[in-house]
Design an enzyme around this catalytic site. Sequence first.
Site, mmCIF file in Angstrom:
data_model
loop_
_atom_site.group_PDB
_atom_site.id
_atom_site.type_symbol
_atom_site.label_atom_id
_atom_site.label_comp_id
_atom_site.label_asym_id
_atom_site.label_seq_id
_atom_site.Cartn_x
_atom_site.Cartn_y
_atom_site.Cartn_z
ATOM 1 N N LYS A 21 0.797 -1.238 0.000
ATOM 2 C CA LYS A 21 0.000 0.000 0.000
ATOM 3 C C LYS A 21 0.831 1.290 0.000
ATOM 4 O O LYS A 21 0.446 2.295 0.599
ATOM 5 C CB LYS A 21 -0.993 0.021 1.187
ATOM 6 C CG LYS A 21 -1.854 -1.195 1.338
ATOM 7 C CD LYS A 21 -2.405 -1.745 0.055
ATOM 8 C CE LYS A 21 -3.458 -0.924 -0.596
ATOM 9 N NZ LYS A 21 -3.823 -1.503 -1.931
ATOM 10 N N GLY A 23 2.121 2.552 -3.039
ATOM 11 C CA GLY A 23 2.149 3.137 -4.384
ATOM 12 C C GLY A 23 2.636 2.185 -5.465
ATOM 13 O O GLY A 23 3.014 2.629 -6.561
ATOM 14 N N THR A 25 1.006 0.085 -7.386
ATOM 15 C CA THR A 25 0.186 0.065 -8.613
ATOM 16 C C THR A 25 0.539 1.249 -9.504
ATOM 17 O O THR A 25 0.670 1.112 -10.730
ATOM 18 C CB THR A 25 -1.319 0.132 -8.248
ATOM 19 O OG1 THR A 25 -1.580 -0.763 -7.170
ATOM 20 C CG2 THR A 25 -2.200 -0.196 -9.426
ATOM 21 N N TRP A 26 0.693 2.410 -8.891
ATOM 22 C CA TRP A 26 1.042 3.625 -9.639
ATOM 23 C C TRP A 26 2.424 3.464 -10.279
ATOM 24 O O TRP A 26 2.609 3.753 -11.466
ATOM 25 C CB TRP A 26 1.023 4.813 -8.680
ATOM 26 C CG TRP A 26 1.013 6.165 -9.319
ATOM 27 C CD1 TRP A 26 0.808 6.449 -10.637
ATOM 28 C CD2 TRP A 26 1.216 7.422 -8.651
ATOM 29 N NE1 TRP A 26 0.875 7.811 -10.835
ATOM 30 C CE2 TRP A 26 1.110 8.423 -9.641
ATOM 31 C CE3 TRP A 26 1.464 7.798 -7.331
ATOM 32 C CZ2 TRP A 26 1.251 9.787 -9.335
ATOM 33 C CZ3 TRP A 26 1.596 9.146 -7.016
ATOM 34 C CH2 TRP A 26 1.494 10.123 -8.011
ATOM 35 N N HIS A 84 7.119 -7.712 -3.003
ATOM 36 C CA HIS A 84 6.986 -7.072 -1.691
ATOM 37 C C HIS A 84 8.048 -7.614 -0.736
ATOM 38 O O HIS A 84 8.088 -7.246 0.427
ATOM 39 C CB HIS A 84 5.607 -7.370 -1.088
ATOM 40 C CG HIS A 84 4.465 -6.651 -1.736
ATOM 41 N ND1 HIS A 84 4.424 -5.282 -1.880
ATOM 42 C CD2 HIS A 84 3.306 -7.109 -2.258
ATOM 43 C CE1 HIS A 84 3.285 -4.937 -2.470
ATOM 44 N NE2 HIS A 84 2.595 -6.018 -2.723
ATOM 45 N N ARG A 107 6.188 5.117 1.428
ATOM 46 C CA ARG A 107 5.156 6.121 1.684
ATOM 47 C C ARG A 107 5.115 6.453 3.171
ATOM 48 O O ARG A 107 5.532 5.618 3.996
ATOM 49 C CB ARG A 107 3.811 5.505 1.249
ATOM 50 C CG ARG A 107 2.653 6.437 1.264
ATOM 51 C CD ARG A 107 1.388 5.707 0.819
ATOM 52 N NE ARG A 107 0.316 6.661 0.598
ATOM 53 C CZ ARG A 107 -0.929 6.334 0.299
ATOM 54 N NH1 ARG A 107 -1.271 5.072 0.172
ATOM 55 N NH2 ARG A 107 -1.843 7.265 0.118
HETATM 56 P P1 A3P Z 1 -5.086 5.087 -0.822
HETATM 57 O O1 A3P Z 1 -5.630 3.829 -0.228
HETATM 58 O O2 A3P Z 1 -4.510 6.014 0.203
HETATM 59 O O3 A3P Z 1 -6.044 5.774 -1.713
HETATM 60 P P2 A3P Z 1 -0.501 -0.050 -3.692
HETATM 61 O O4 A3P Z 1 -0.619 0.176 -5.139
HETATM 62 O O5 A3P Z 1 0.923 -0.244 -3.225
HETATM 63 O O6 A3P Z 1 -1.423 -1.108 -3.213
HETATM 64 O O7 A3P Z 1 -0.932 1.313 -2.983
HETATM 65 C C1 A3P Z 1 -2.275 1.693 -3.037
HETATM 66 C C2 A3P Z 1 -2.399 3.177 -2.848
HETATM 67 O O8 A3P Z 1 -1.968 3.846 -4.049
HETATM 68 C C3 A3P Z 1 -3.858 3.561 -2.633
HETATM 69 O O9 A3P Z 1 -3.839 4.692 -1.743
HETATM 70 C C4 A3P Z 1 -4.283 3.948 -4.043
HETATM 71 O O10 A3P Z 1 -5.430 4.765 -4.080
HETATM 72 C C5 A3P Z 1 -3.027 4.668 -4.539
HETATM 73 N N1 A3P Z 1 -2.950 4.757 -6.005
HETATM 74 C C6 A3P Z 1 -3.233 3.791 -6.909
HETATM 75 N N2 A3P Z 1 -3.066 4.258 -8.150
HETATM 76 C C7 A3P Z 1 -2.680 5.550 -8.042
HETATM 77 C C8 A3P Z 1 -2.367 6.579 -8.989
HETATM 78 N N3 A3P Z 1 -2.441 6.365 -10.291
HETATM 79 N N4 A3P Z 1 -2.017 7.791 -8.514
HETATM 80 C C9 A3P Z 1 -1.940 8.025 -7.192
HETATM 81 N N5 A3P Z 1 -2.216 7.102 -6.238
HETATM 82 C C10 A3P Z 1 -2.581 5.873 -6.663
#
Ligand code: A3P
Length: 268
Positions: A21, A23, A25-26, A84, A107
């Site tokens: 959690k 970032g 995915t981003w 991870h 984060r």
């Molecule tokens: P929140 O739950 O605070 O909204 P991971 O990808 O490591 O699981 O992390 C998930 C977090 O990244 C979530 O945060 C999600 O909303 C956020 N996230 C996913 N895609 C994103 C993007 N394109 N830009 C910014 N934040 C993103």
Amino acid sequence: MVFKATFKSKPNDVLLASSIKTGSTWLKAICVSIMQGNKEEEEDLLVKDNPHFHVPTIEVMHSYSKTPTHDVYTMPSPRLFHTHLPYRILPNSIKNSNNCKIIYITRNPKDTIISMWHFFNNRKRLEDLSPLEEVVENFCKGVHPYGPFFEHVLEYWEESKKMPQKILFLKYEDLKIDPKKEVAKIALFLGKPFDNEEDLEIVLNKCSMERLKNLEVNKSGSIFSHIHNSAYFRKGVVGEWKNHMTPEMEEQLDKITKLKLQGSGLEL
Ligand code: A3P
């Protein structure tokens, strides 16, 4: 254990790494876009599938996938994959290779906890929700998926200081504050610097929360049997912990963060 024992890195492998959690995915979406180059909508990989499909997470790849995603052992080079796992558990073949690159993202711990709390609660019934106090308590004790959060971050941080050409260390907050600077840094690190600002902006827009969240594949699909793709795109803001944590939780987390990071030069 099998991965550690058998995986052989290749010179242009790129491993994305993160605690949960923070970032991932981003970062996956950004790297897919940079590697793919500027493509029309119909060829854009992010339109076709969720970033977790295109960049498999090694340790979940075989455990949860509904359909087998790319196999890191057989996928073509340049391989882009994710883990991870803590740095110490990575195969020596990755750690000792001069050419295989690692990009780590972390984060702020308080936002990470809130993101994780929502993510896990998302799949539970109302009466089974974990109290946030308990989640914070466990986090401070080091009870966390893939091992204690701070140790996870610090291992990659220390290694990135020793080998900046091999490990790029990123923070989610920096990506939010100055996405152009951070994405340009990632592209350069991947050996694919942007020729112009316009190309950089295309990648940023393609990977924006708004766009990814609203793609059909993320609204209605699921690449894992137990998680809907939409669960990966929630709010994506910095400081959301303020809406959930009590001053006591804040104090507890600030204290442990200061203690764990002191002397490291890292601020979260
Ligand atoms: P929140 O739950 O605070 O909204 P991971 O990808 O490591 O699981 O992390 C998930 C977090 O990244 C979530 O945060 C999600 O909303 C956020 N996230 C996913 N895609 C994103 C993007 N394109 N830009 C910014 N934040 C993103």
